[in-house]
Each structure stands twice: as structure tokens, then as C-alpha cells.
Design a protein around this motif. Sequence first.
Motif, PDB file in Angstrom:
ATOM      1  N   ALA A 138      50.473  47.224  35.280  1.00  0.00           N
ATOM      2  CA  ALA A 138      51.667  46.494  35.500  1.00  0.00           C
ATOM      3  C   ALA A 138      50.944  45.091  36.100  1.00  0.00           C
ATOM      4  O   ALA A 138      51.755  43.909  35.451  1.00  0.00           O
ATOM      5  N   GLY A 139      49.896  45.018  36.942  1.00  0.00           N
ATOM      6  CA  GLY A 139      49.504  43.867  37.015  1.00  0.00           C
ATOM      7  C   GLY A 139      49.096  43.108  35.942  1.00  0.00           C
ATOM      8  O   GLY A 139      48.947  41.791  35.862  1.00  0.00           O
ATOM      9  N   TYR A 140      48.224  43.930  35.077  1.00  0.00           N
ATOM     10  CA  TYR A 140      47.710  43.368  33.764  1.00  0.00           C
ATOM     11  C   TYR A 140      48.592  42.626  33.001  1.00  0.00           C
ATOM     12  O   TYR A 140      48.492  41.414  32.567  1.00  0.00           O
ATOM     13  N   ARG A 195      43.878  40.196  38.076  1.00  0.00           N
ATOM     14  CA  ARG A 195      43.032  39.261  38.088  1.00  0.00           C
ATOM     15  C   ARG A 195      42.027  39.701  36.790  1.00  0.00           C
ATOM     16  O   ARG A 195      41.532  38.604  36.148  1.00  0.00           O
ATOM     17  N   ALA A 196      42.182  40.898  36.293  1.00  0.00           N
ATOM     18  CA  ALA A 196      41.456  40.957  35.036  1.00  0.00           C
ATOM     19  C   ALA A 196      42.006  40.330  33.957  1.00  0.00           C
ATOM     20  O   ALA A 196      41.318  39.855  32.852  1.00  0.00           O
ATOM     21  N   ALA A 197      43.418  40.324  33.830  1.00  0.00           N
ATOM     22  CA  ALA A 197      44.159  39.715  32.715  1.00  0.00           C
ATOM     23  C   ALA A 197      43.741  38.115  32.922  1.00  0.00           C
ATOM     24  O   ALA A 197      43.566  37.460  31.835  1.00  0.00           O
ATOM     25  N   PHE A 198      43.923  37.369  33.871  1.00  0.00           N
ATOM     26  CA  PHE A 198      43.573  36.329  34.181  1.00  0.00           C
ATOM     27  C   PHE A 198      41.932  35.822  33.715  1.00  0.00           C
ATOM     28  O   PHE A 198      41.654  34.965  33.022  1.00  0.00           O
ATOM     29  N   ALA A 199      41.216  36.657  34.040  1.00  0.00           N
ATOM     30  CA  ALA A 199      39.770  36.619  33.621  1.00  0.00           C
ATOM     31  C   ALA A 199      39.721  36.527  31.930  1.00  0.00           C
ATOM     32  O   ALA A 199      39.041  35.729  31.351  1.00  0.00           O
ATOM     33  N   ALA A 201      42.055  35.577  30.188  1.00  0.00           N
ATOM     34  CA  ALA A 201      42.493  34.354  29.654  1.00  0.00           C
ATOM     35  C   ALA A 201      41.845  32.997  30.269  1.00  0.00           C
ATOM     36  O   ALA A 201      42.110  31.869  29.765  1.00  0.00           O
ATOM     37  N   GLY A 202      40.644  33.419  30.601  1.00  0.00           N
ATOM     38  CA  GLY A 202      39.694  32.232  31.018  1.00  0.00           C
ATOM     39  C   GLY A 202      40.030  31.421  32.251  1.00  0.00           C
ATOM     40  O   GLY A 202      39.921  30.147  32.471  1.00  0.00           O
ATOM     41  N   VAL A 203      40.900  32.197  33.298  1.00  0.00           N
ATOM     42  CA  VAL A 203      41.435  31.583  34.292  1.00  0.00           C
ATOM     43  C   VAL A 203      40.754  32.157  35.819  1.00  0.00           C
ATOM     44  O   VAL A 203      40.730  33.540  35.626  1.00  0.00           O
ATOM     45  N   ASP A 204      40.556  31.455  36.474  1.00  0.00           N
ATOM     46  CA  ASP A 204      39.940  31.924  37.815  1.00  0.00           C
ATOM     47  C   ASP A 204      40.889  31.979  38.851  1.00  0.00           C
ATOM     48  O   ASP A 204      41.084  30.884  39.397  1.00  0.00           O
ATOM     49  N   PRO A 205      41.832  32.894  39.272  1.00  0.00           N
ATOM     50  CA  PRO A 205      42.817  32.631  40.133  1.00  0.00           C
ATOM     51  C   PRO A 205      42.469  32.632  41.604  1.00  0.00           C
ATOM     52  O   PRO A 205      41.328  33.143  41.852  1.00  0.00           O
ATOM     53  N   VAL A 206      43.196  32.182  42.359  1.00  0.00           N
ATOM     54  CA  VAL A 206      42.903  32.114  43.602  1.00  0.00           C
ATOM     55  C   VAL A 206      43.690  33.666  44.180  1.00  0.00           C
ATOM     56  O   VAL A 206      44.755  34.159  43.679  1.00  0.00           O
ATOM     57  N   CYS A 207      43.055  34.224  44.936  1.00  0.00           N
ATOM     58  CA  CYS A 207      43.272  35.729  45.275  1.00  0.00           C
ATOM     59  C   CYS A 207      43.758  35.635  46.824  1.00  0.00           C
ATOM     60  O   CYS A 207      43.059  35.487  47.805  1.00  0.00           O
ATOM     61  N   TRP A 208      45.127  36.242  47.245  1.00  0.00           N
ATOM     62  CA  TRP A 208      45.410  36.504  48.452  1.00  0.00           C
ATOM     63  C   TRP A 208      45.809  37.978  48.713  1.00  0.00           C
ATOM     64  O   TRP A 208      46.483  38.488  47.906  1.00  0.00           O
ATOM     65  N   ASP A 209      45.719  38.264  49.765  1.00  0.00           N
ATOM     66  CA  ASP A 209      46.116  39.679  50.201  1.00  0.00           C
ATOM     67  C   ASP A 209      46.612  39.675  51.816  1.00  0.00           C
ATOM     68  O   ASP A 209      47.140  38.506  52.339  1.00  0.00           O
ATOM     69  N   LEU A 210      46.498  40.502  52.472  1.00  0.00           N
ATOM     70  CA  LEU A 210      47.267  40.787  53.709  1.00  0.00           C
ATOM     71  C   LEU A 210      46.848  39.524  54.624  1.00  0.00           C
ATOM     72  O   LEU A 210      47.427  38.774  55.321  1.00  0.00           O
ATOM     73  N   ALA A 211      45.432  39.493  54.643  1.00  0.00           N
ATOM     74  CA  ALA A 211      44.888  38.354  55.652  1.00  0.00           C
ATOM     75  C   ALA A 211      45.669  36.756  55.247  1.00  0.00           C
ATOM     76  O   ALA A 211      45.693  36.116  56.105  1.00  0.00           O
ATOM     77  N   GLU A 212      45.725  36.461  54.047  1.00  0.00           N
ATOM     78  CA  GLU A 212      46.106  35.161  53.613  1.00  0.00           C
ATOM     79  C   GLU A 212      47.875  35.164  53.814  1.00  0.00           C
ATOM     80  O   GLU A 212      48.119  34.195  53.841  1.00  0.00           O
TER      81      GLU A 212
END
Length: 353
Positions: A138-140, A195-199, A201-212
Motif C-alpha cells: 500500500a505504501g509502495y 520510502r522504497a518507491a521513492f528510492a 523514483a530517485g527521490v530521497d524523502p524526508v521521513c517523519w514518525d512519532l517523534a516528528e
Amino acid sequence: MTELHLWLRHEVRSTERRTPIVPDDARRLVDSGVELTVEDSPQRIFPAGEYEAAGARIAPAGSWTSSPRDAVVLGLKELPDVPTDLTHRHIYFGHAYKRQPGAAELLRRFAAGGGALLDLEYLVDDHGRRLAAFGFWAGYLGAALAALHHRGRLTAPLRPAGKDDLDETLRPAPGDEPFTALVVGALGRSGRGARAAFATAGVDPVCWDLAETRELDRRALLDHEVMVNAVLATTPVPPFVREEDLDDPARRLRTLSDVTCDVGSPLNVLPVYDRTTEWTDPVRRLCKEPPLDLIAIDNLPSLLPRESSTGFSASLLPLLLDFGAGDPWERCLNRFHQASRELGVEEGESGRG
């Protein structure tokens, strides 16, 4: 394992190509003593003949309604509107425990028939982690569609493919402009898939989770051009994008992909839309100026039906082999009872065994 008659039903949604059990795992169920009936389904990625070769009995689509009462009906997405009284135990994604539209009506159908919902979303371990999920795919696909749309390469209607074919279109092409991307819920299954799909696509995404997101920096969120939401909230949290953010002239966000699709729930972290998008029309414009486009498809993994079904089936198989014999199924049933009480549904004889 207690004696089990498992009935794999046809999916009524025309775009649902997945299956919770693939033929190779069907053979393992049969070899373990499970009586397996598989409904014929022209859209399922695996033809009925492969299940028959694995030892399953083939039945007409929709015939679960007249199946033996002790059969356990297995599926993925929504049930048809009839019969109104549900007499069987059903295993599928019911989407009825967070006060979604139609939740009380669905649970009343189980109460009226004496059946029970064993919701796959709540088939969890001792720590509340889901034991069988489509999250990665789903994320991909949520990130893949967002990247393709942002680059002007997403075509409709969407069609199922294999991963190799999808990745071929997803890889960066000459002339592609770089863009900034944000994955919220980046450490979960869906987030890892995004994140794998963006990789790819040649894109390095900013990653947020609970802390952010504990103290949300909404300005920073809106400064990304593409956002993928992979957060499945279980308690109320401040929304990530609000109605007032749509008209913010400083907003750089142009493509919003909601993998979770918790529309209609009070726990929805993106309460800026009231309906999902479809394969025929996958993108909806939420705001004209500055533009913001939404992708919110609630069966994304069906676009990669073979890969997603194979992974899900591998996770579900050992649980079906121990059906009714362990804590996960008991927790599932208890959650059904709890949800029925919360919505004021009289359960009657629901939840046999």
C-alpha cells in the motif's frame, strides 16, 4: 487445529484482484486437513483452476450465502448488501470499529444473523502489531502514484501490473524535475513501502514518525511538494492537514497521497476530503489555487495483485492453520464484541466459537 471449513469468497468490487490465500498456500491448508472451498472469480489474479489443482472445491461466485453455517468465510473487502442477516463467521477487513460510515449497520447484520466479524485489521500479536497486512505494498503504490502524478506520468484508468513494469515507469527519466517529498509514518510497514518507491523514483524523502509528529511542525509539512500519509491513528491526534491549510498561499504542497484512507472516521488525520478516489479517476483536485491534488485509493495493493497477495498469504497461512486455537483469534473476536457494545448493537447469538 479444530476441524475447519474455509470458504474463500469472490470479491464484489470489480477492481479487487487480490486474494488472501494464494494457490500454493491453499495446498498447504488442504494437506493439513482444512476443507477448502474457493469461489470462482474472473478478476482474481490466480484462476480457480490453480486452487482446484491444489485440492480445493470450486463453487460459483457468491455462493457463500448458502454455505454450511459452520463454514468460515474468508475475503478482503466489503460484503454485498444482501443477505441482510449474516449467519457465518467472516474474516476480512470490515472497517467498522472506528465509527466509519455504515459501521453500525454492518454490525447489526452480524447481530441479526448470529454471525461474527473477525477483522483482519485487528488480528494482532500481544503488542497490538498486525500479523497479516498489505501495508508495504500500500505504501509502495501510494508513493509511486504520487511520484508519477507529480511528474505528469500517471494515466487513468489505473490498471494492475507487475512490479517490474511499474518500476520501469517510476524510474527517473530525462527532464524530470527534482521535488521534495515527505513520508509521515515512515517507520511502519506502509512507510517503508513508500520510502522504497521513492528510492526507485530517485527521490530521497524526508521521513517523519512519532517523534516528528508529536509536536507537529505544520509549516514544515506544507513546505514539501509531495506528501504520503502512512499513519493509521488509533487515538485522536491533531490533523496533519486542515481545511484552512488548503487556502494558505505559502503552501508548497501540491500532491497528497493518503495511503490510510481513514475517511469518515473521527480519527482521520487528513479531514480535508469526504470520499476516496477510484481507479477510473485516481486524482481529485482539492484546491485550485495554490493547486493541491489528492490520491486516496483504498485498495492500492490490488494494483500489484500477485506480489501483494503472495506476501499477505504467507503471513496469514500459519494463523489459519491454528484457527480458533490461539490468542490472536480470541482477541479478534473480543474486539468484535467490544465494537458492537460501543455502537449499541445487540449481539444476540453472534460469535459462535
